[in-house]
Design an enzyme around this catalytic site. Structure first.
Site: not given
Ligand code: DOR
Ligand code: ZN
Length: 450
Positions: A70, A100, A179, A235, A308
């Protein structure tokens, strides 16, 4: 031992136990100038110091090839410092960050900014993925700027666009991570849910069915075959996905896949119990599917184990309507104890655990000197007290996300100490290095061509 140890450049970690395919072996790990110098039976007389591992299990520093650190505008969920401190506490010495973010990492300019920002704040080594969605020239620039690979969410784009992206990524010889959930399948369920007024949390696995994943996995593998793109499926939650990867691998597609501890340790019933805390995408599956997923792991169909790690603010998790809940589970500080507990119960061998959490991720990412306890490798080490039992307590996480679907469960295997490049970076719950100690991991130059 802590701070005394900080500056030693030639030392031995004595009385360590290392997992091998033939079982656990006692040994002494000699470290010189940040690299492993050798594995011997007792400390050589010439070392400056000896670190007493007291019979701890010694593993190569864990490599997490799927994490969300993040920072930037999502710094309230996690930032580079809290995320990498959390990784360190969990035994991870290398993590790779997903793009992301806000703003998303889709240009070389933003990647360079992310690298500069991170390098001042990280405690462990971090590599970066980028989005390959801005055309071939930008993909080339991103690869040259240090992207370790590229990521797409297949449900955010058309399959035609995925194909174009694969063709572009393959021209840089880089890796595409996907994904895999198909937009059309998800859209049909969303429309049906709207009609039926289904918006409760428990509908989550129904809203994102297994079919969405397997349809996307198969299409992606087909396109990888057509474009020659190296593909990594994030995943996997179904045995069909793992079998599809194997099938296409046999006909020459360069493909790999990963699984998370939460998809192996939890099933959909956790959603009823825990609500938003157990919401992640792809969703938790039925107990039956979870059992078969373990069989795939046992058969060697799944390459890597990743966290993840996807932290959110607690207020973003504790929401009633499923469409408003942010999906994701913080995983750095639970992954290793959960997997060691599985090993303790003989669901996975220790040497396979090391393969999936260290050796394979390094191999997939082309990180030659990581993921192994071998002469010449970086001295990234994690020492674990494999006899210590404790209960997961998320209030003590170093991550900003102080919640976990595993809270209160009993696990074995406490991370006691972590060495990063031969420096004692973490010991007995305390981070011993400064922010910025971690390095940015870049791809090997010879990987970039055309
Ligand atoms: O559970 C998830 N969280 N799946 C994703 O594809 C994105 C991720 C996130 O960035 O929070
Ligand atoms: Zn992820």
């Amino acid at each position: 031992m802590g701070r005394d140890f900080y500056s030693k450049s030639f030392f031995a970690v004595d009385d360590a136990k290392i997992p091998t395919p033939e079982g656990v072996k006692s040994c002494c790990i000699v470290v010189r100038d940040g690299k492993i110098d050798g594995l011997v039976s007792s400390p050589p007389a010439s070392v400056e110091a000896v670190y007493d591992a007291k019979g701890a299990l010694a593993l190569p520093g864990l490599i997490d090839m799927h994490a969300h650190l993040r920072d930037w505008e999502y710094g309230y969920k996690e930032d580079f410092a809290s995320g990498t401190a959390s990784a360190l506490a969990g035994g991870f010495t290398t993590v790779v960050d997903m793009p992301n973010t806000k703003p998303p990492v889709d240009t070389a300019q933003l990647l360079r900014r992310r690298i500069i920002d991170a390098s001042q704040r990280i405690y462990v080594d971090v590599g970066f993925y980028a989005f390959p969605t801005k055309g071939l020239e930008e993909v080339r620039r991103l690869a040259a700027a240090g992207a370790l690979g590229f990521k797409v969410f297949t449900y955010e784009m058309s399959w035609q666009d995925v194909e174009e992206v694969m063709a572009n990524v393959s021209r840089t010889s880089s890796l595409l991570l996907i994904h895999a959930e198909d937009a059309e399948v998800l859209e049909r369920r969303r429309a049906a849910a709207k009609k039926l007024g289904r918006e409760d949390v428990a509908s989550h696995p129904w809203l994102r069915p297994k079919k969405a994943e397997t349809v996307a996995v198969e299409k992606a593998l087909e396109l990888a075959h057509k474009t020659g793109c190296r593909l990594h499926i994030c995943h996997v939650t179904t045995t069909d996905s793992a079998h599809l990867v194997q099938k296409w691998r046999q006909i020459g597609v360069q493909a790999s896949c990963e699984v998370t501890p939460h998809h192996l340790m939890l099933d959909a019933s956790a959603i009823r119990r825990l609500g938003g805390i157990a919401i992640t995408n792809p969703p938790l599956r039925s107990l039956r599917e979870v059992r078969s997923l373990w069989r795939c792991v046992g058969e060697g169909l799944v390459d890597a184990l990743v966290t993840d790690h996807a932290p959110h603010a607690l207020s973003e998790k504790l929401v009633d309507k499923i469409c408003d809940i942010r999906p994701g589970i913080p995983g750095f500080e639970t992954a290793l104890p959960l997997m060691l507990t599985a090993a303790f119960r003989r669901r996975i061998s220790l040497s396979k655990l090391v393969d999936m959490m260290c050796r394979k991720p390094a191999e997939i990412l082309g990180l030659r000197d990581r993921g192994l306890l071998a002469r010449g490798s970086r001295a990234d080490l994690v020492l674990v007290d494999a006899s210590e039992r404790f209960r997961v307590n998320s209030s003590r996480f170093l991550s900003k996300a102080k919640y976990s679907p595993f809270d209160g469960i009993e696990v074995v295997g406490r991370v006691k100490a972590v060495f990063v490049r031969g420096t004692l970076a973490f010991e007995d719950g305390e981070v011993l290095v400064k922010k910025g100690f971690g390095e940015v991991v870049e791809p090997r130059r010879q990987e970039l061509r055309r």
